[in-house]
Scaffold this active site. Sequence first.
Site, short mmCIF file in Angstrom:
data_model
loop_
_atom_site.label_atom_id
_atom_site.label_comp_id
_atom_site.label_asym_id
_atom_site.label_seq_id
_atom_site.Cartn_x
_atom_site.Cartn_y
_atom_site.Cartn_z
CG ASN A 168 -1.59 1.11 1.21
OD1 ASN A 168 -2.42 1.55 0.38
ND2 ASN A 168 -1.45 2.10 2.36
CE1 TYR A 233 0.19 8.27 -7.12
CE2 TYR A 233 -1.60 8.66 -8.59
CZ TYR A 233 -1.17 7.91 -7.40
OH TYR A 233 -1.83 7.46 -6.51
#
Length: 333
Positions: A168, A233
Amino acid sequence: MRVLKSITLEKISLSASSIAPPIAHFEAPLEAPFHVCRHIRCAAQNLSTIPDLSTISSDVKSNPRCSARCRLSYARTGQRMNGTVVITGAVSGIGLSTSKLFLAKGWNVMMADFNEDLGKKVLEELLAEYSPERLAFQQCDVSSARSVDAMAQATHDSFGHVDSVINNAGIFAKGAVHEIDEDVWDRVMATDVKSIYLTTRAFVPEMIERKSGTIVNTASISGLQGDYNMAVYNAAKGAVVNLVRAMALDYGKYGIRVNNVNPGPTMTPMFRSNPQSVIDEFAQASPLGRLVQPEDIARTMYFLASDESDPITGQNIPVSAGFEIYSGQPVQD
């Protein structure tokens, strides 16, 4: 069929008192399929009767990963009990919600995070509710092989084995390609992509040995679609989107499943720091008129990590309130 009341294997004692509610004891015969602890399951899985204990005892002696922390994983319901999960980026936002959910479901949890001060604070708070035998924190830089390997060793020291890894941890940076400094580019790619390589290298060998395990990665709808001024990203999460397919293909033959959760805009502490007008604008862009909550992501992660999703692997699962479904065409009457 025999009734199981207590088993003693080597130094492993499985008795009525060692199994948490709702199965405090076994007074009725266990029905097929009967599963034993995850370490033994590699040698005796999907058994229709209670196995010969002397045979299992010898199997345990030959399995160096078995420890005093072994517990029965399945009861008559077929649900895993006391599995062990590693969660990175675990002490805030999505990671914290996921850690809390796994703990509530009865799993052992290794919380790994770069933020040591916050990690210790969160650990202290959770230990007020959960036993230290089920919960640990390890400071970890997921972009560093040495740090990930140290976290893996700490996990094995605490729990003896790992059933699932939740990748995560991640970071974000804005900018078009030519505007992004090289060190920022490298840091995002290392944290968001390389980290999955490092945790897989650390934990998959034992999953291969047991022929069982799950990996769940936090990708993003920004890996499925492009965004303005989010080049690195988009590149990082796009890599994770396709990496999950390669991993699922490579590890499926070992009984290991790998999936991604692809969140949309989520009400994490970082997102909540935006002006309310920005939050409202994002919510209005959703077909549902809402944003995703960290708990929404946590429930999906738990589903993909558990045996409830047994036939699912190599998938990207958007949890986005519908952000990624719009083609961009103008509204038409």
